[in-house]
Write an enzyme that holds these catalytic residues in place. Structure first.
Site, PDB file in Angstrom:
ATOM      1  N   CYS A 161       0.798  -1.228   0.000  1.00 53.17           N
ATOM      2  CA  CYS A 161       0.000   0.000   0.000  1.00 53.17           C
ATOM      3  C   CYS A 161       0.831   1.279   0.000  1.00 53.17           C
ATOM      4  O   CYS A 161       0.265   2.369  -0.007  1.00 53.17           O
ATOM      5  CB  CYS A 161      -0.965  -0.027   1.182  1.00 53.17           C
ATOM      6  SG  CYS A 161      -1.958  -1.539   1.191  1.00 53.17           S
ATOM      7  N   HIS A 289      -2.746   7.450   6.712  1.00 55.27           N
ATOM      8  CA  HIS A 289      -2.993   6.167   6.048  1.00 55.27           C
ATOM      9  C   HIS A 289      -4.339   5.622   6.512  1.00 55.27           C
ATOM     10  O   HIS A 289      -5.119   5.142   5.691  1.00 55.27           O
ATOM     11  CB  HIS A 289      -1.863   5.193   6.364  1.00 55.27           C
ATOM     12  CG  HIS A 289      -1.930   3.929   5.576  1.00 55.27           C
ATOM     13  ND1 HIS A 289      -1.939   3.915   4.195  1.00 55.27           N
ATOM     14  CD2 HIS A 289      -2.005   2.627   5.962  1.00 55.27           C
ATOM     15  CE1 HIS A 289      -2.010   2.670   3.770  1.00 55.27           C
ATOM     16  NE2 HIS A 289      -2.059   1.868   4.824  1.00 55.27           N
ATOM     17  N   GLU A 300      -0.737   4.728  14.173  1.00 52.34           N
ATOM     18  CA  GLU A 300      -0.646   6.019  13.484  1.00 52.34           C
ATOM     19  C   GLU A 300      -1.157   7.156  14.357  1.00 52.34           C
ATOM     20  O   GLU A 300      -0.595   8.259  14.351  1.00 52.34           O
ATOM     21  CB  GLU A 300      -1.412   5.973  12.163  1.00 52.34           C
ATOM     22  CG  GLU A 300      -1.081   7.156  11.264  1.00 52.34           C
ATOM     23  CD  GLU A 300      -1.665   7.015   9.864  1.00 52.34           C
ATOM     24  OE1 GLU A 300      -1.215   7.733   8.967  1.00 52.34           O
ATOM     25  OE2 GLU A 300      -2.589   6.185   9.667  1.00 52.34           O
ATOM     26  N   LYS A 318     -10.074   7.442   3.704  1.00 50.24           N
ATOM     27  CA  LYS A 318     -10.490   6.121   3.221  1.00 50.24           C
ATOM     28  C   LYS A 318     -11.979   5.863   3.446  1.00 50.24           C
ATOM     29  O   LYS A 318     -12.545   4.959   2.830  1.00 50.24           O
ATOM     30  CB  LYS A 318      -9.622   5.031   3.835  1.00 50.24           C
ATOM     31  CG  LYS A 318      -8.215   5.022   3.226  1.00 50.24           C
ATOM     32  CD  LYS A 318      -7.366   3.897   3.756  1.00 50.24           C
ATOM     33  CE  LYS A 318      -6.054   3.775   2.978  1.00 50.24           C
ATOM     34  NZ  LYS A 318      -5.155   4.921   3.129  1.00 50.24           N
ATOM     35  N   HIS A 323      -9.980   1.463   0.899  1.00 47.44           N
ATOM     36  CA  HIS A 323      -8.524   1.338   0.782  1.00 47.44           C
ATOM     37  C   HIS A 323      -8.208   0.888  -0.638  1.00 47.44           C
ATOM     38  O   HIS A 323      -8.502  -0.246  -1.026  1.00 47.44           O
ATOM     39  CB  HIS A 323      -8.020   0.324   1.804  1.00 47.44           C
ATOM     40  CG  HIS A 323      -6.532   0.319   1.965  1.00 47.44           C
ATOM     41  ND1 HIS A 323      -5.688   0.950   1.075  1.00 47.44           N
ATOM     42  CD2 HIS A 323      -5.729  -0.236   2.906  1.00 47.44           C
ATOM     43  CE1 HIS A 323      -4.437   0.778   1.468  1.00 47.44           C
ATOM     44  NE2 HIS A 323      -4.448   0.068   2.581  1.00 47.44           N
ATOM     45  N   PHE A 381       1.915  -3.470   3.899  1.00 48.26           N
ATOM     46  CA  PHE A 381       2.272  -4.754   4.493  1.00 48.26           C
ATOM     47  C   PHE A 381       3.788  -4.964   4.434  1.00 48.26           C
ATOM     48  O   PHE A 381       4.467  -4.464   3.542  1.00 48.26           O
ATOM     49  CB  PHE A 381       1.593  -5.889   3.732  1.00 48.26           C
ATOM     50  CG  PHE A 381       0.196  -6.202   4.194  1.00 48.26           C
ATOM     51  CD1 PHE A 381      -0.441  -5.433   5.147  1.00 48.26           C
ATOM     52  CD2 PHE A 381      -0.490  -7.284   3.659  1.00 48.26           C
ATOM     53  CE1 PHE A 381      -1.720  -5.731   5.569  1.00 48.26           C
ATOM     54  CE2 PHE A 381      -1.776  -7.596   4.066  1.00 48.26           C
ATOM     55  CZ  PHE A 381      -2.383  -6.825   5.026  1.00 48.26           C
TER      56      PHE A 381
END
Length: 397
Positions: A161, A289, A300, A318, A323, A381
Site C-alpha cells: 500500500c 494512512h 498512526e 479512506k 482502501h 504490508f
C-alpha cells in the site's frame, strides 16, 4: 532535496472521475462506498467501486491491453487534461527524457483470475485471454508507457500500500541524477477476487463501511482507483505546487501488522520532514494512512500525537474511497494537493466516535483554512512505509 513542480495531477476513484468530482465529494462529506456487488461469490462487505468502468473499453489501438486495471488507467489518464499536459512535456523534453513510475499491488491479476475461471477443455486459457502481457506484474506500466508514447525509464513499484507514494521518490532521484527531465508518476489498482477474498481471509475486512480511527472500527473497505501526476523541475512551472520531500522506511516487523511503536512509519515521516527542511509545526495538513484496522490506526494515532501540534490538522480519507491498495499513495497525494489548492481539510469520514488515542490534531469534520504544507502517509504490508511532503508554490521552509 531539490523540490519538483507538480505541473499536473488527476484522480479517479469511488469519489468520481477527475478532480472536480473528488473535491465535490470531499466538500459534501459523501462516501463513495457501496455494498459489495463485484465479487464472483457473495462476500458481505462494502467496496469503493468506480462507476462506468464496465462501459469504458480501451480504444482499438490499445485493445491488446484490455483488462479492468488498464481500463481504469486509461479512464484516469483522460481526466483533467492530463494527456495534453504529458504531450506538451513530451514535446519539450523528448519521449526518452520522461520517466514513468507506477505503483500497483495486483496489477491486472483480475484478468488472470478470469482466464483461469474460463479454462477450455484442454486446460488452456481461452483464446481471447492468451495475451501474456496482461498476465504480468508489469502490465500497468507497459500499457501506460504505450498509451503515453513514453520511451524513458519505466518502473513498476509494488510495495503493497506504499507503492504509489514511493514512485515519487524514484522519480525525484532520477531527475536529480540528470537521467530524465520529467516524470509521470501514478498508481492503479482495481477490485478483484484476490484482494477481496484475500483480505477477508486475513480477517481485515469489515462488513460495514470502514470507520477510520473510530473506537468501534473493525476492518477495512477495499476500493479501486487510478491517479497520476507529472513532475518537472521547478523552473518549468514556478507557479505549480511542489514536492518538497519524501521519506521511505522498511521496518520488516511483520507480514501484515505494523511495528507496535510505529518505528518504520515514524522514520519515513521524519525523513520526509528532514528532506523537505520542515519542522513538524509547519505542516498544515496530514493525510493519514488510516485504514480502519485496529493496529494500523492505533499506531498512526500515537505517531501523530507525539509528533505534531494541534495546529496541524489530520484525517484519513479512506471513508470516502475505501482502501485502494497500491493506488492509495497517489490518490491521497492528490487529496493533499487539493487541500493546498483549495484550502480544504477533509473531515475524517466514518470516525463518528473518535478513539481516545486520537489527539487534538484530528479533523473530524471539514475545515476550511489556508494550507501551505501538506503531508501524506502511506504504510504497507511487510513494513513498507512512505511519506510525501508537498507545499504551495513560493513556500519557503
Amino acid at each position: 532535496m531539490m523540490p519538483l513542480a507538480v505541473t499536473a495531477y488527476t484522480a479517479t476513484s469511488a469519489m468520481g472521475h477527475g478532480l472536480d468530482a473528488q473535491r465535490e465529494t470531499l466538500e459534501r462529506m459523501r462516501s463513495g462506498l457501496r455494498p459489495n456487488d463485484f465479487s464472483s461469490a457473495p462476500l458481505a462487505c462494502w467496496i469503493g467501486r468506480v462507476d462506468g468502468l464496465e462501459q469504458a473499453a480501451l480504444p482499438a489501438e490499445h485493445a491488446s491491453w484490455e483488462c479492468r486495471n488498464n481500463r481504469l488507467a486509461w479512464l484516469g489518464l483522460n481526466q483533467d487534461g492530463f494527456l495534453a499536459q504529458v504531450q506538451e512535456a513530451r514535446q519539450r523534453h523528448g519521449a526518452s527524457r520522461i520517466g514513468l513510475f507506477v505503483g500497483t499491488s495486483t496489477s491486472s491479476i483480475g484478468a488472470t483470475e478470469e482466464a483461469y475461471r474460463r479454462l477450455d477443455a484442454n486446460g488452456d486459457f481461452p483464446a481471447d485471454m492468451q495475451r501474456p502481457a496482461i498476465h504480468a506484474p508489469h502490465s500497468l506500466a507497459a500499457f501506460v508507457a504505450a498509451a503515453l508514447g513514453l520511451e524513458g525509464p519505466c518502473l513498476t513499484v509494488s510495495t503493497a500500500c506504499s507503492s504509489s507514494a514511493k514512485v515519487f521518490a524514484s522519480a525525484q532521484r532520477m531527475i536529480a541524477l540528470g537521467l530524465i527531465d520529467a516524470a509521470v508518476v501514478g498508481g492503479v489498482d482495481t477490485l478483484c477476487d484476490s484482494v477481496l477474498f484475500g483480505f477477508n481471509a486475513l480477517e481485515l475486512v469489515s462488513t460495514q463501511p470502514c470507520r477510520p480511527f473510530d473506537v468501534a472500527r473493525d476492518g477495512i473497505s477495499i476500493g479501486e482507483a487510478a491517479g497520476f501526476a507529472l513532475l518537472q523541475r521547478v523552473e518549468a512551472a514556478p507557479q505549480a505546487p511542489r514536492l518538497l520531500g519524501y521519506g521511505e522506511a522498511s521496518d520488516a516487523h511483520h507480514m501484515s501488522t505494523p511495528h507496535p511503536q510505529g518505528l518504520g512509519a515514524g522514520l519515513a515521516l521524519h525523513t520526509a520532514l528532514a528532506r523537505a527542511g520542515l519542522e513538524a509545526a509547519q505542516v498544515d495538513y496530514l493525510n493519514l494512512h488510516g485504514t480502519a484496522s485496529q493496529k494500523n490506526d492505533e499506531v498512526e494515532a500515537a505517531l501523530v500525537s507525539r509528533t505534531f501540534p494541534a495546529t496541524t490538522r489530520a484525517s484519513s480519507t479512506k471513508g470516502f474511497t475505501g482502501h485502494t491498495l497500491g493506488a492509495s499513495g497517489i490518490l491521497e497525494a492528490t487529496v493533499a494537493l487539493q487541500a493546498i489548492e483549495h484550502g480544504l481539510v477533509p473531515g475524517n469520514l466514518g470516525g463518528d466516535t473518535p478513539d481516545p488515542a486520537c489527539g487534538p490534531s484530528f479533523a473530524w469534520r471539514n475545515e476550511h483554512q489556508p494550507v501551505q504544507v501538506a503531508l501524506s502517509n502511506s504504510f504497507g504490508f511487510g513494513g513498507n512505509n512512505a511519506c510525501l511532503a508537498f507545499a504551495a508554490a513560493g513556500f519557503a521552509a
